[in-house]
Design a protein around this motif. Structure first.
Motif, PDB file in Angstrom:
ATOM      1  N   ILE A 163       0.838  -1.197   0.000  1.00 54.00           N
ATOM      2  CA  ILE A 163       0.000   0.000   0.000  1.00 54.00           C
ATOM      3  C   ILE A 163       0.874   1.249   0.000  1.00 54.00           C
ATOM      4  O   ILE A 163       1.895   1.316   0.693  1.00 54.00           O
ATOM      5  N   LYS A 185       2.349   4.671   1.010  1.00 55.38           N
ATOM      6  CA  LYS A 185       2.532   5.130   2.388  1.00 55.38           C
ATOM      7  C   LYS A 185       1.537   6.223   2.773  1.00 55.38           C
ATOM      8  O   LYS A 185       0.980   6.217   3.872  1.00 55.38           O
ATOM      9  N   GLU A 187      -5.186   4.908   8.267  1.00 54.88           N
ATOM     10  CA  GLU A 187      -4.985   4.837   9.711  1.00 54.88           C
ATOM     11  C   GLU A 187      -5.667   6.005  10.411  1.00 54.88           C
ATOM     12  O   GLU A 187      -6.241   5.853  11.495  1.00 54.88           O
ATOM     13  N   TYR A 193      -1.388   6.747   1.409  1.00 52.08           N
ATOM     14  CA  TYR A 193      -2.714   6.107   1.454  1.00 52.08           C
ATOM     15  C   TYR A 193      -2.895   5.338   2.758  1.00 52.08           C
ATOM     16  O   TYR A 193      -3.951   5.377   3.392  1.00 52.08           O
ATOM     17  N   TYR A 194      -1.852   4.644   3.171  1.00 46.12           N
ATOM     18  CA  TYR A 194      -1.897   3.909   4.432  1.00 46.12           C
ATOM     19  C   TYR A 194      -2.072   4.862   5.614  1.00 46.12           C
ATOM     20  O   TYR A 194      -2.835   4.597   6.544  1.00 46.12           O
ATOM     21  N   GLU A 195      -1.367   5.985   5.568  1.00 48.12           N
ATOM     22  CA  GLU A 195      -1.458   6.982   6.643  1.00 48.12           C
ATOM     23  C   GLU A 195      -2.876   7.550   6.732  1.00 48.12           C
ATOM     24  O   GLU A 195      -3.423   7.739   7.824  1.00 48.12           O
TER      25      GLU A 195
END
Length: 341
Positions: A225, A227, A234, A229-231
């Motif tokens: 994924i 980074k 979250e 987008y992952y942040e």
């Protein structure tokens, strides 16, 4: 009805269970259960002449012989609503139902009958469409295949605008927005606006394996994924689970809604001219509201009514402030300890 008298008689003659099952036309398990219950109830051959198979059933299996009318039926409206909640199963609800019956000295249904009647209730309630998803569980996102267009005021050139589509896959409540580019900034901005439109987030977020959301897809099952987008995921307390490559069935809600958006929104504005992205998005929002409030063809309600009644209460509350986009870059430190941003 099972031939209880004959089973007990043949067992008394020393016939094995296989032979008894073949003679009485029943399963060996039935023979075993009858013999074990007869031993436990101290029922031996010969039996009184007036004893019937129905009398033996009451003695051997008293719970089975209770008429259905004497059993306490559960509230299937309540069960149907509880089944929408994450982690709730029919087995759990049946155990709670049995405990309630014991406290009130009622006779509960067996688990198989409990499931059977609930299935009949579900089929009757949702006779036209079965929805396997749970509300507030998933959002599916993708770019639509066909773009909309705006006109450059200086050159008259037709500039394509890419259409972002997000769908709550239980109610099919949709969000649509146009962007000039399909880059990471547009992708993240679209998600932020989508969450604000929905008024909450879901447990899972299912995108396609597109470059703006997934950096690498070397592993078919565990793509990497992006980074940023992952942040963002979250921050909104959700998990990104990309669909497999060339597997549209992994996100059927958005795949179907992309076609609907193409036919209902982009086709509806095909003859209109827009000179700015803001004008295009204003018209898209008007058409989107019409789409979400449009009545279903084969069942009562609309996307909006199902969203308000069944899905919105289960959405995860949004953070106090929208997510702020951050960019991640790799830089080389120069000999003078400076880096270029």
């Amino acid at each position: 009805m099972t031939k209880y008298r004959e089973i007990i008689r043949l067992f008394n003659l020393g016939i094995n269970q296989t032979g008894i099952a073949s003679s009485c036309g029943c399963a060996r398990k039935t023979v075993r259960d009858v013999v074990n219950r007869a031993k436990a109830c101290n029922i031996i051959w010969p039996l009184p002449a007036e004893t019937t198979d129905a009398d033996l059933e009451k003695l051997l299996f008293p719970d089975k012989s209770v008429p259905k009318s004497d059993r306490k039926f559960p509230d299937y409206d309540y069960i149907d609503k509880e089944m929408l909640r994450s982690g709730v199963t029919l087995k759990l609800l049946w155990n709670e139902y049995c405990e309630s019956c014991r406290q009130n000295r009622d006779i509960p249904l067996m688990y198989t009958q409990f499931c059977h009647h609930y299935q009949k209730y579900s089929d009757k309630k949702r006779a036209t469409m079965h929805i396997p998803r749970k509300p507030g569980e998933q959002i599916e996102v993708d770019w639509a295949g066909k773009p909309a267009y705006i006109i450059d005021t200086d050159t008259g050139e037709m500039i394509p605008c890419h259409i972002f589509v997000g769908v709550l896959n239980y109610s099919l409540y949709a969000y649509v927005e146009a962007f000039l580019k399909m880059d990471l900034e547009s992708w993240i901005t679209a998600h932020i606006h989508m969450y604000q439109y929905f008024g909450g987030s879901t447990t899972m977020l299912i995108p396609d394996n597109l470059k703006t959301g997934v950096d690498k897809n070397d592993d078919w099952y565990t793509p990497k994924i992006n980074k940023t987008y992952y942040e963002m995921a979250e921050y909104y307390d959700t998990a990104v689970l990309p669909a497999r490559v060339k597997s549209p069935k992994d996100k059927p809600g958005v795949e179907g809604s992309v076609n609907v958006v193409t036919n209902w929104i982009t086709a509806a504005i095909r003859n209109e001219k827009f000179f700015a992205l803001e004008e295009l998005n204003r018209e898209i929002q008007i058409q989107l509201e019409k789409l979400n409030h449009k009545p279903f063809q084969k069942k009562d309600g609309s996307r909006h009514s199902v969203y308000l009644a069944d899905e919105k209460p289960f959405l995860t509350p949004l953070p106090p402030a929208p997510y702020e986009l951050s960019q991640w870059k790799k830089a080389t430190v120069q000999f003078n300890y400076h880096i270029k941003c």
